[in-house]
Scaffold this motif. Structure first.
Motif, short mmCIF file in Angstrom:
data_model
loop_
_atom_site.label_atom_id
_atom_site.label_comp_id
_atom_site.label_asym_id
_atom_site.label_seq_id
_atom_site.Cartn_x
_atom_site.Cartn_y
_atom_site.Cartn_z
N PHE A 1 0.80 -1.22 0.00
CA PHE A 1 0.00 0.00 0.00
C PHE A 1 0.85 1.29 0.00
O PHE A 1 0.83 2.04 -0.98
N LEU A 2 1.58 1.53 1.07
CA LEU A 2 2.30 2.80 1.17
C LEU A 2 3.38 2.92 0.11
O LEU A 2 3.51 3.96 -0.54
N GLY A 3 4.17 1.86 -0.10
CA GLY A 3 5.21 1.90 -1.12
C GLY A 3 4.64 2.06 -2.51
O GLY A 3 5.15 2.81 -3.34
N ASP A 4 3.54 1.35 -2.79
CA ASP A 4 2.88 1.46 -4.09
C ASP A 4 2.35 2.87 -4.32
O ASP A 4 2.46 3.43 -5.41
N SER A 5 1.79 3.47 -3.27
CA SER A 5 1.27 4.83 -3.38
C SER A 5 2.39 5.83 -3.63
O SER A 5 2.27 6.72 -4.48
N ILE A 6 3.49 5.68 -2.91
CA ILE A 6 4.64 6.59 -3.10
C ILE A 6 5.21 6.44 -4.50
O ILE A 6 5.54 7.43 -5.16
N GLY A 7 5.34 5.19 -4.96
CA GLY A 7 5.87 4.95 -6.30
C GLY A 7 5.02 5.60 -7.38
O GLY A 7 5.54 6.16 -8.35
N GLY B 1 -9.55 4.78 -15.18
CA GLY B 1 -9.51 6.24 -15.18
C GLY B 1 -8.30 6.72 -14.39
O GLY B 1 -7.39 5.94 -14.07
N SER B 2 -8.29 8.00 -14.07
CA SER B 2 -7.19 8.55 -13.29
C SER B 2 -7.14 7.89 -11.92
O SER B 2 -8.16 7.70 -11.25
N LEU B 3 -5.92 7.54 -11.51
CA LEU B 3 -5.74 6.86 -10.22
C LEU B 3 -5.22 7.79 -9.14
O LEU B 3 -4.85 7.34 -8.06
N ASP B 4 -5.18 9.10 -9.42
CA ASP B 4 -4.59 10.05 -8.47
C ASP B 4 -5.32 10.01 -7.12
O ASP B 4 -4.68 9.87 -6.07
N SER B 5 -6.63 10.15 -7.13
CA SER B 5 -7.38 10.18 -5.87
C SER B 5 -7.31 8.82 -5.17
O SER B 5 -7.23 8.76 -3.94
N GLU B 6 -7.33 7.74 -5.93
CA GLU B 6 -7.27 6.40 -5.35
C GLU B 6 -5.95 6.18 -4.62
O GLU B 6 -5.93 5.66 -3.50
N PHE B 7 -4.84 6.59 -5.24
CA PHE B 7 -3.55 6.37 -4.60
C PHE B 7 -3.31 7.36 -3.47
O PHE B 7 -2.60 7.04 -2.51
N ILE C 1 -2.89 7.75 2.48
CA ILE C 1 -3.35 8.25 3.77
C ILE C 1 -3.70 7.09 4.70
O ILE C 1 -3.28 7.04 5.86
N TYR C 2 -4.46 6.13 4.19
CA TYR C 2 -4.89 5.01 5.03
C TYR C 2 -3.72 4.12 5.43
O TYR C 2 -3.68 3.59 6.55
N SER C 3 -2.76 3.93 4.54
CA SER C 3 -1.61 3.10 4.89
C SER C 3 -0.73 3.79 5.93
O SER C 3 -0.15 3.13 6.80
N PHE C 4 -0.64 5.13 5.86
CA PHE C 4 0.10 5.87 6.90
C PHE C 4 -0.61 5.75 8.24
O PHE C 4 0.02 5.55 9.28
N LEU C 5 -1.94 5.87 8.22
CA LEU C 5 -2.71 5.75 9.47
C LEU C 5 -2.59 4.33 10.04
O LEU C 5 -2.66 4.15 11.26
N PHE C 6 -2.39 3.35 9.16
CA PHE C 6 -2.21 1.98 9.65
C PHE C 6 -0.92 1.85 10.44
O PHE C 6 -0.86 1.13 11.44
N PHE C 7 0.13 2.56 10.02
CA PHE C 7 1.37 2.60 10.79
C PHE C 7 1.12 3.20 12.18
O PHE C 7 1.60 2.68 13.19
#
Length: 264
Positions: free
Chosen positions: A96-102, A226-232, A237-243
């Motif tokens: 999640f978090l790494g994929d989002s950052i990438g 479609g655009s994945l900006d909002s999804e990622f 955000i959720y993966s950071f909150l999981f930490f």
């Protein structure tokens, strides 16, 4: 022959240290496991494909486990809870978090790519195109079990999926090599949409079906989204909150029993 035994009164068996380690020391040791392992695996989630990342977390978790066994002699068995939480943190980093950052920083995503230039960017996970159109004369659909993974002697399949595809061509008329197709899939009889409003999605180098299609052997497919900006952004955000959640859980596991002992 006489053998004399002399007892040295100064040599005594060392008494075990009965004083338990402080909760502060246990908390920061466990926190180092959780955050350290999670941050260490972030590059794997941001740079490497999922198949490599999963092997990385399995192999690299072994030294963490052995280190936890060594430290448990001083901190007690509670440290194994932190080792388990560190495994969850590592999975969160990779999936999640790494994929989002990438995606957000363009490490695994490439925008505004001309169709005839896609061969240069097939190492990216996500591609979004410009100056293209979907060829309505070169399209089709088929049904096939979802191919989850291949292995020696057979393959593992999922449910039967309905696939649809359309060929992507360049507006300039230049030839696109390898052949590029937009694809979508859905379960049952529902139809997915290959809309011209979208411009890309997930790069699919290996087919996830067993159907023999009348297409070029080295064709590349893009799972049309479609655009994945909002999804990622939401995923990040959720993966950071999981930490943060894992850290709070660890703090409760360390300090809550101590607070209970003081009350009693």
């Amino acid at each position: 022959m006489f053998v004399g035994f002399v007892e040295n009164q100064n040599r005594r068996k060392p008494e075990p240290n009965e004083e338990p380690p402080s909760p502060f020391f246990i908390f920061w040791t466990g926190l180092s496991f959780i955050l350290g392992f999670g941050l260490f695996l972030l590059p794997f989630g941001a740079y490497f494909p999922l198949s490599v990342s999963v092997w990385a977390i399995l192999v690299l978790f072994l030294p963490v486990l052995f280190l936890g066994i060594l430290i448990s002699k001083k901190t007690g068995f509670k440290i194994f809870l932190a080792v388990f939480l560190s495994l969850l943190a590592g999975g969160n980093s990779i999936l999640f978090l790494g994929d989002s950052i990438g995606y957000q920083f363009g490490i695994t995503s490439k925008m505004e790519v001309l169709p005839e230039e896609t061969s240069r960017y097939l190492n990216y996970r996500y591609l979004f195109l410009r100056d293209f159109y979907l060829d309505e004369s070169d399209m089709g659909e088929f049904r096939s079990p979802l191919l989850l993974r291949r292995r020696s002697g057979g393959a593992v399949y999922g449910p039967v999926i309905r696939f649809q595809y359309k060929r992507i061509r360049s507006i300039s008329g230049k030839e696109v090599k390898p052949s590029l197709y937009a694809i979508c899939y859905s379960k049952d009889d529902s139809k997915c949409s290959l809309s011209s409003m979208n411009s890309g999605g997930v790069v699919l180098l290996d087919p996830i079906w067993d159907e023999n299609l009348p297409l070029d052997k080295d064709s590349v497919f893009i799972v049309w989204r479609g655009s994945l900006d909002s999804e990622f952004f939401t995923k990040g955000i959720y993966s950071f909150l999981f930490f943060v959640f894992l850290v709070l859980v660890w703090a409760l596991l360390v300090y809550f029993p101590v607070m209970g002992d003081k009350k009693s």
